[in-house]
Every structure is written in structure tokens, then in C-alpha cells.
Design a protein around this motif. Structure first.
Motif, PDB file in Angstrom:
ATOM      1  N   LEU A   1       0.824  -1.210   0.000  1.00 39.19           N
ATOM      2  CA  LEU A   1       0.000   0.000   0.000  1.00 39.19           C
ATOM      3  C   LEU A   1       0.860   1.264   0.000  1.00 39.19           C
ATOM      4  N   LEU A   2       1.950   1.230   0.737  1.00 37.23           N
ATOM      5  CA  LEU A   2       2.865   2.373   0.732  1.00 37.23           C
ATOM      6  C   LEU A   2       3.519   2.548  -0.636  1.00 37.23           C
ATOM      7  N   ASP A   3       3.820   1.437  -1.313  1.00 43.49           N
ATOM      8  CA  ASP A   3       4.357   1.521  -2.675  1.00 43.49           C
ATOM      9  C   ASP A   3       3.329   2.134  -3.625  1.00 43.49           C
ATOM     10  N   MET A   4       2.069   1.800  -3.431  1.00 43.71           N
ATOM     11  CA  MET A   4       1.017   2.390  -4.275  1.00 43.71           C
ATOM     12  C   MET A   4       0.937   3.901  -4.042  1.00 43.71           C
ATOM     13  N   ALA A   5       1.056   4.327  -2.803  1.00 42.52           N
ATOM     14  CA  ALA A   5       1.060   5.765  -2.499  1.00 42.52           C
ATOM     15  C   ALA A   5       2.262   6.436  -3.157  1.00 42.52           C
ATOM     16  N   ARG A   6       3.422   5.775  -3.114  1.00 41.66           N
ATOM     17  CA  ARG A   6       4.623   6.325  -3.738  1.00 41.66           C
ATOM     18  C   ARG A   6       4.447   6.446  -5.244  1.00 41.66           C
ATOM     19  N   LEU A   7       3.886   5.422  -5.863  1.00 41.95           N
ATOM     20  CA  LEU A   7       3.673   5.456  -7.310  1.00 41.95           C
ATOM     21  C   LEU A   7       2.677   6.542  -7.712  1.00 41.95           C
ATOM     22  N   GLU A   8       1.624   6.700  -6.936  1.00 42.21           N
ATOM     23  CA  GLU A   8       0.636   7.738  -7.239  1.00 42.21           C
ATOM     24  C   GLU A   8       1.246   9.133  -7.091  1.00 42.21           C
ATOM     25  N   ALA A   9       2.030   9.335  -6.054  1.00 38.94           N
ATOM     26  CA  ALA A   9       2.694  10.631  -5.881  1.00 38.94           C
ATOM     27  C   ALA A   9       3.655  10.888  -7.032  1.00 38.94           C
ATOM     28  N   GLY A  10       4.376   9.859  -7.465  1.00 35.25           N
ATOM     29  CA  GLY A  10       5.276  10.003  -8.606  1.00 35.25           C
ATOM     30  C   GLY A  10       4.524  10.319  -9.888  1.00 35.25           C
ATOM     31  N   ARG A  11       3.353   9.699 -10.057  1.00 34.55           N
ATOM     32  CA  ARG A  11       2.538   9.981 -11.247  1.00 34.55           C
ATOM     33  C   ARG A  11       2.097  11.443 -11.252  1.00 34.55           C
ATOM     34  N   LEU A  12       1.741  11.958 -10.101  1.00 39.92           N
ATOM     35  CA  LEU A  12       1.336  13.360 -10.017  1.00 39.92           C
ATOM     36  C   LEU A  12       2.499  14.298 -10.324  1.00 39.92           C
ATOM     37  N   LEU A  13       3.706  13.892  -9.949  1.00 40.91           N
ATOM     38  CA  LEU A  13       4.884  14.715 -10.233  1.00 40.91           C
ATOM     39  C   LEU A  13       5.191  14.767 -11.722  1.00 40.91           C
ATOM     40  N   GLN A  14       4.868  13.695 -12.440  1.00 39.30           N
ATOM     41  CA  GLN A  14       5.161  13.636 -13.874  1.00 39.30           C
ATOM     42  C   GLN A  14       4.072  14.233 -14.734  1.00 39.30           C
ATOM     43  N   ALA A  15       2.876  14.379 -14.175  1.00 37.31           N
ATOM     44  CA  ALA A  15       1.750  14.928 -14.941  1.00 37.31           C
ATOM     45  C   ALA A  15       1.977  16.423 -15.187  1.00 37.31           C
ATOM     46  N   PRO A  16       1.576  16.914 -16.358  1.00 42.33           N
ATOM     47  CA  PRO A  16       1.687  18.360 -16.593  1.00 42.33           C
ATOM     48  C   PRO A  16       0.806  19.126 -15.613  1.00 42.33           C
ATOM     49  N   GLU A  17       1.328  20.221 -15.121  1.00 46.16           N
ATOM     50  CA  GLU A  17       0.608  21.009 -14.126  1.00 46.16           C
ATOM     51  C   GLU A  17      -0.576  21.713 -14.773  1.00 46.16           C
TER      52      GLU A  17
END
Length: 79
Positions: free
Chosen positions: A61-77
Motif C-alpha cells: 500500500l505504501l508503494d502504491m502511495a509512492r507510485l501515485e505521488a510520482g505519477r502526479l509529479l510527472q503529470a503536466p501542471e
């Protein structure tokens, strides 16, 4: 996917003074990008600790949170 913690991160505290430039600008604390980066880094460290303690579901679950946060960092603002 397990890696040892790089360092302990210090998150924002209610006792900490507001960030420079935040006073009077209508913003308090960290931006969404800074928050996502913090969550990504800290959840990776927590996941490592959970795996070391054989808490596999929690580590997942913590890995899923990390991946989601990383996805948000890569998404255009968005404006």
C-alpha cells in the motif's frame, strides 16, 4: 523494489514558521508538487521499513502511495 532509507525526512509541523514568501501571499505550507515529492520519498522509506518487518500488505500500500505521488509529479501542471 526495497531499498534502504536514504535519510529521515522532516515534514512540515504546525509549530514551524511559514515558508518564506508564504505570508500574505494566500499560500501556506508546501505546494502540491512539494507535497507529492515529500510523500513519494517518505512512503518509499516507510515501505522499506514495512518490508523489513515482513508487513507485506502495508509495504504494498505504501508503494502504491509512492507510485501515485510520482505519477502526479510527472503529470503536466494544470492551471
Amino acid at each position: 523494489m526495497s531499498k534502504p532509507p536514504q535519510r529521515f525526512l522532516k515534514g512540515p509541523s504546525h509549530d514551524d514558521p511559514p515558508a518564506a514568501g508564504a505570508a500574505g501571499s494566500g499560500q501556506e505550507g508546501m505546494s502540491a508538487t512539494e507535497t507529492a515529492r515529500y510523500i513519494s520519498e517518505f512512503s518509499a522509506e516507510l515501505s522499506y521499513l514495512a518490508r523489513e518487518a515482513k508487513l507485506d500488505l502495508l509495504a504494498y500500500l505504501l508503494d502504491m502511495a509512492r507510485l501515485e505521488a510520482g505519477r502526479l509529479l510527472q503529470a503536466p501542471e494544470k492551471d
